[in-house]
Scaffold this active site. Structure first.
Site, PDB file in Angstrom:
ATOM      1  N   LYS A  22      -6.346 107.361  27.165  1.00 18.02           N
ATOM      2  CA  LYS A  22      -5.552 107.795  27.960  1.00 18.02           C
ATOM      3  C   LYS A  22      -4.225 107.287  28.223  1.00 18.02           C
ATOM      4  O   LYS A  22      -3.110 108.111  28.055  1.00 18.02           O
ATOM      5  CB  LYS A  22      -6.219 107.675  29.579  1.00 18.02           C
ATOM      6  CG  LYS A  22      -5.190 108.263  30.546  1.00 18.02           C
ATOM      7  CD  LYS A  22      -6.092 108.126  31.892  1.00 18.02           C
ATOM      8  CE  LYS A  22      -5.694 106.720  32.335  1.00 18.02           C
ATOM      9  NZ  LYS A  22      -4.145 106.818  33.155  1.00 18.02           N
ATOM     10  N   ASN A  23      -4.059 106.180  27.932  1.00 14.40           N
ATOM     11  CA  ASN A  23      -2.652 105.366  28.255  1.00 14.40           C
ATOM     12  C   ASN A  23      -1.741 105.546  26.996  1.00 14.40           C
ATOM     13  O   ASN A  23      -0.642 105.421  26.754  1.00 14.40           O
ATOM     14  CB  ASN A  23      -2.721 103.904  28.644  1.00 14.40           C
ATOM     15  CG  ASN A  23      -3.099 103.900  30.061  1.00 14.40           C
ATOM     16  OD1 ASN A  23      -3.058 104.668  31.035  1.00 14.40           O
ATOM     17  ND2 ASN A  23      -3.947 102.489  30.370  1.00 14.40           N
ATOM     18  N   ARG A 100       1.405 109.792  37.938  1.00 17.27           N
ATOM     19  CA  ARG A 100       2.674 108.996  37.786  1.00 17.27           C
ATOM     20  C   ARG A 100       3.391 108.978  36.394  1.00 17.27           C
ATOM     21  O   ARG A 100       4.638 109.092  35.895  1.00 17.27           O
ATOM     22  CB  ARG A 100       2.634 107.504  38.263  1.00 17.27           C
ATOM     23  CG  ARG A 100       3.872 106.677  38.282  1.00 17.27           C
ATOM     24  CD  ARG A 100       3.732 105.282  38.876  1.00 17.27           C
ATOM     25  NE  ARG A 100       5.167 104.822  39.059  1.00 17.27           N
ATOM     26  CZ  ARG A 100       5.801 104.992  39.795  1.00 17.27           C
ATOM     27  NH1 ARG A 100       5.540 105.812  40.902  1.00 17.27           N
ATOM     28  NH2 ARG A 100       7.040 104.288  39.798  1.00 17.27           N
ATOM     29  N   CYS A 124       2.237 103.917  44.727  1.00 16.92           N
ATOM     30  CA  CYS A 124       0.916 104.356  44.470  1.00 16.92           C
ATOM     31  C   CYS A 124      -0.045 103.426  44.934  1.00 16.92           C
ATOM     32  O   CYS A 124       0.563 102.348  45.515  1.00 16.92           O
ATOM     33  CB  CYS A 124       0.595 104.501  42.838  1.00 16.92           C
ATOM     34  SG  CYS A 124       0.661 102.812  42.080  1.00 16.92           S
ATOM     35  N   ARG A 129       6.136 100.977  41.682  1.00 23.93           N
ATOM     36  CA  ARG A 129       6.372 100.897  40.014  1.00 23.93           C
ATOM     37  C   ARG A 129       7.554 101.582  40.174  1.00 23.93           C
ATOM     38  O   ARG A 129       7.791 102.631  39.480  1.00 23.93           O
ATOM     39  CB  ARG A 129       5.147 101.598  39.408  1.00 23.93           C
ATOM     40  CG  ARG A 129       3.827 101.073  39.716  1.00 23.93           C
ATOM     41  CD  ARG A 129       2.844 101.626  38.689  1.00 23.93           C
ATOM     42  NE  ARG A 129       1.569 101.270  38.775  1.00 23.93           N
ATOM     43  CZ  ARG A 129       0.508 101.664  38.134  1.00 23.93           C
ATOM     44  NH1 ARG A 129       0.903 102.348  36.992  1.00 23.93           N
ATOM     45  NH2 ARG A 129      -0.797 101.515  38.279  1.00 23.93           N
ATOM     46  N   PRO A 130       8.756 100.901  40.481  1.00 23.56           N
ATOM     47  CA  PRO A 130       9.960 101.370  40.262  1.00 23.56           C
ATOM     48  C   PRO A 130      10.423 101.638  39.024  1.00 23.56           C
ATOM     49  O   PRO A 130      10.144 101.401  37.876  1.00 23.56           O
ATOM     50  CB  PRO A 130      11.002 100.139  40.945  1.00 23.56           C
ATOM     51  CG  PRO A 130      10.117  98.904  40.541  1.00 23.56           C
ATOM     52  CD  PRO A 130       8.681  99.148  40.800  1.00 23.56           C
ATOM     53  N   ASP A 132      13.623 101.724  38.012  1.00 26.36           N
ATOM     54  CA  ASP A 132      14.995 101.344  37.796  1.00 26.36           C
ATOM     55  C   ASP A 132      15.142 100.982  36.231  1.00 26.36           C
ATOM     56  O   ASP A 132      16.376 101.117  35.695  1.00 26.36           O
ATOM     57  CB  ASP A 132      15.449 100.020  38.476  1.00 26.36           C
ATOM     58  CG  ASP A 132      14.583  99.079  38.448  1.00 26.36           C
ATOM     59  OD1 ASP A 132      13.203  99.193  38.207  1.00 26.36           O
ATOM     60  OD2 ASP A 132      14.925  97.712  38.527  1.00 26.36           O
ATOM     61  N   ASP A 314      -5.616  96.292  33.973  1.00 26.75           N
ATOM     62  CA  ASP A 314      -6.530  97.196  34.027  1.00 26.75           C
ATOM     63  C   ASP A 314      -8.091  96.844  33.842  1.00 26.75           C
ATOM     64  O   ASP A 314      -9.001  97.733  34.257  1.00 26.75           O
ATOM     65  CB  ASP A 314      -6.069  98.363  33.323  1.00 26.75           C
ATOM     66  CG  ASP A 314      -4.903  99.223  33.618  1.00 26.75           C
ATOM     67  OD1 ASP A 314      -4.695  99.028  34.756  1.00 26.75           O
ATOM     68  OD2 ASP A 314      -4.479 100.062  32.980  1.00 26.75           O
ATOM     69  N   ILE A 336       0.481  91.294  37.699  1.00 28.59           N
ATOM     70  CA  ILE A 336       1.188  92.480  37.016  1.00 28.59           C
ATOM     71  C   ILE A 336       1.581  93.165  38.428  1.00 28.59           C
ATOM     72  O   ILE A 336       2.735  93.417  38.574  1.00 28.59           O
ATOM     73  CB  ILE A 336       0.241  93.246  36.114  1.00 28.59           C
ATOM     74  CG1 ILE A 336      -0.095  92.184  34.980  1.00 28.59           C
ATOM     75  CG2 ILE A 336       1.437  94.489  35.652  1.00 28.59           C
ATOM     76  CD1 ILE A 336       1.200  91.881  34.401  1.00 28.59           C
ATOM     77  N   ARG A 407      -9.820 110.766  36.436  1.00 31.63           N
ATOM     78  CA  ARG A 407      -8.643 110.391  35.618  1.00 31.63           C
ATOM     79  C   ARG A 407      -8.742 109.722  34.384  1.00 31.63           C
ATOM     80  O   ARG A 407      -7.803 109.725  33.648  1.00 31.63           O
ATOM     81  CB  ARG A 407      -7.658 109.866  36.883  1.00 31.63           C
ATOM     82  CG  ARG A 407      -7.020 110.420  38.146  1.00 31.63           C
ATOM     83  CD  ARG A 407      -6.071 109.749  38.776  1.00 31.63           C
ATOM     84  NE  ARG A 407      -5.216 109.120  37.833  1.00 31.63           N
ATOM     85  CZ  ARG A 407      -4.684 107.882  37.808  1.00 31.63           C
ATOM     86  NH1 ARG A 407      -5.361 107.289  38.587  1.00 31.63           N
ATOM     87  NH2 ARG A 407      -3.774 107.583  37.116  1.00 31.63           N
TER      88      ARG A 407
END
Length: 430
Positions: A22-23, A100, A124, A129-130, A132, A314, A336, A407
């Protein structure tokens, strides 16, 4: 909402096919936005996150076709993506709020079209999880960024310009986004402190096949020479290392033996070392991994999440579930994401002995048995941790809010049933 019911106590044995990652698939889909030609992705996982990303691209003008396919004899999906012309340069809130990773459209669309509007994803369940790093990096490449009414408005005059960018954090999302944007920028872009996850390497492979010029794969320093255009390509999505690790823990926690077909040991070095240290036998084959905990007494181990190639965040929740029934004490440290111990109260409802210290560490003392209970899933990986606990617990476990699982885990009940689990989905009206 659907629920999953598990009757624990069965030893799992057999083979499980590990789906496409998925990632990896999500940024690969967005890479198709960089060209007006067709990009075909094989070994695609069948997940709600993929459907959400596809829906976002379709409303932006992408034509998507889906085909039934087989990889190494296992049924899977192949998708083709073609965005000849954008019908919309806005990623609306109704799409972005569901997933996201929708922010992966930012870099490709801005680089190709010179304008994009993206709804801010917000927070979330496992912490902020900015964006920037994404936005400041694009500004260094000449983008004009404005945030108003909950949307990022990004514009460029002409083309993005190559820049020397140093990330203050090795962000996977920012690495993918800036990497994609840089492929169509003028001149050279250097990304320092880039993330090194295998999913980024998979994205680099596709981009190179599309005509991008990228050096530094699997390192923290990426050098991209911008090109005028990219073309179509065909690409196989890598195996999901998190799914493989999750089912590996399922074998270990039940004292079972599972062969993980399509799993790649090279992407799971740290979790494999933890399993071996606990007393699990791990056999690496050319295209599979065998996880064997038959007649083993497992001993707790400390784990500390870190950026790749460290222990993946994860897999933290799944390994914590395993430590709950291992002998001795284990220290689990989360480096993390903040707020990623929300599975702890649910595991404790099942009899686990866990003490959380602050937001970053937890001491797990193994118990002789867990007991089935109704529990509530809070996020994707925490959901699987509760499934694991249910597999080994005495009696019945009901896991609520399993839409999280859909998901990231394809055909979960089918795969676990195939290796001997007593598990079923209970369909309920919304």
């Amino acid at each position: 909402m659907d629920k999953i019911k598990i009757i624990g106590g069965n030893r799992l044995e057999g083979k499980i096919y590990i789906s496409g990652a998925k990632n990896a698939a999500l940024p690969l889909i967005c890479a198709s936005l960089l060209t007006d030609e067709t990009v075909t992705l094989t070994n695609m996982p069948i997940l709600s996150d993929i459907r959400s990303m596809n829906a976002l691209l379709e409303q932006m003008g992408t034509a998507i076709d889906c085909f039934d396919d087989f990889v190494d004899g296992h049924p899977t999906k192949t998708y083709s993506y073609r965005t000849q012309k954008f019908s919309n340069l806005i990623a609306p809130y109704d799409y972005v709020r569901k997933m996201r990773a929708s922010y992966y459209v930012l870099g490709p669309v801005l680089a190709r079209e010179g304008h994009v509007e993206l709804s801010l994803p917000g927070g979330c369940a496992i912490g902020a999880r900015p964006m920037d790093i994404h936005l400041s990096s694009l500004e260094q490449m000449g983008a004009k960024i404005e945030i108003k009414n909950g949307y990022v408005h990004a514009d460029i005059d002409g083309k993005l310009k190559g820049a020397h960018i140093t990330f203050h954090t090795a962000s996977v999302g920012a690495t993918c986004n800036i990497l994609m944007a840089a492929t169509l920028a003028e001149g050279e872009t250097i990304i320092e402190n880039a993330a090194k996850e295998p999913e980024i390497g998979d994205l680099i492979d596709l981009l190179i096949d599309m005509g991008a010029k990228i050096e530094g794969k699997d390192t923290s320093r990426l050098v991209i020479q911008g090109v005028d255009t990219l073309h179509g390509a065909r690409h196989k999505v890598i195996a999901d290392r998190i799914e493989a690790g999750s089912y590996g823990v399922a074998a270990a926690i039940t004292g079972g033996r599972i062969e993980l077909i399509n799993a790649q040991a090279s992407t799971l070095r740290t979790p494999i070392e933890i399993l071996k240290a606990m007393g699990v036998d791990v056999e690496e084959k050319e295209n599979s991994l065998i996880i064997d905990a038959t007649n083993k007494t497992l001993v707790g181990q400390d784990i500390m999440t870190d950026y790749y190639p460290g222990f993946p965040t994860d897999l933290q929740a799944q390994f914590m579930a395993l430590m709950c029934v291992a002998e001795g004490a284990s220290l689990v440290t989360e480096n993390i994401w903040e707020n990623r111990f929300m599975h702890v109260p649910e595991l404790m409802r099942m009899g686990a002995n866990i003490n959380v210290h602050g937001h970053a560490s937890a001491i797990v003392r193994g118990v002789k048995k867990l007991s089935g209970a109704p529990v509530m899933a809070t996020d994707l990986r925490a959901s699987f941790a509760l499934i694991l606990a249910g597999l080994v617990a005495e009696g019945e476990t009901i896991v609520n809010r399993v839409y999280h699982l859909d998901r990231g885990y394809e055909k979960l009940e089918e795969k676990l049933k195939g290796v001997g689990a007593n598990i079923e989905r209970i369909k309920e009206a919304d």
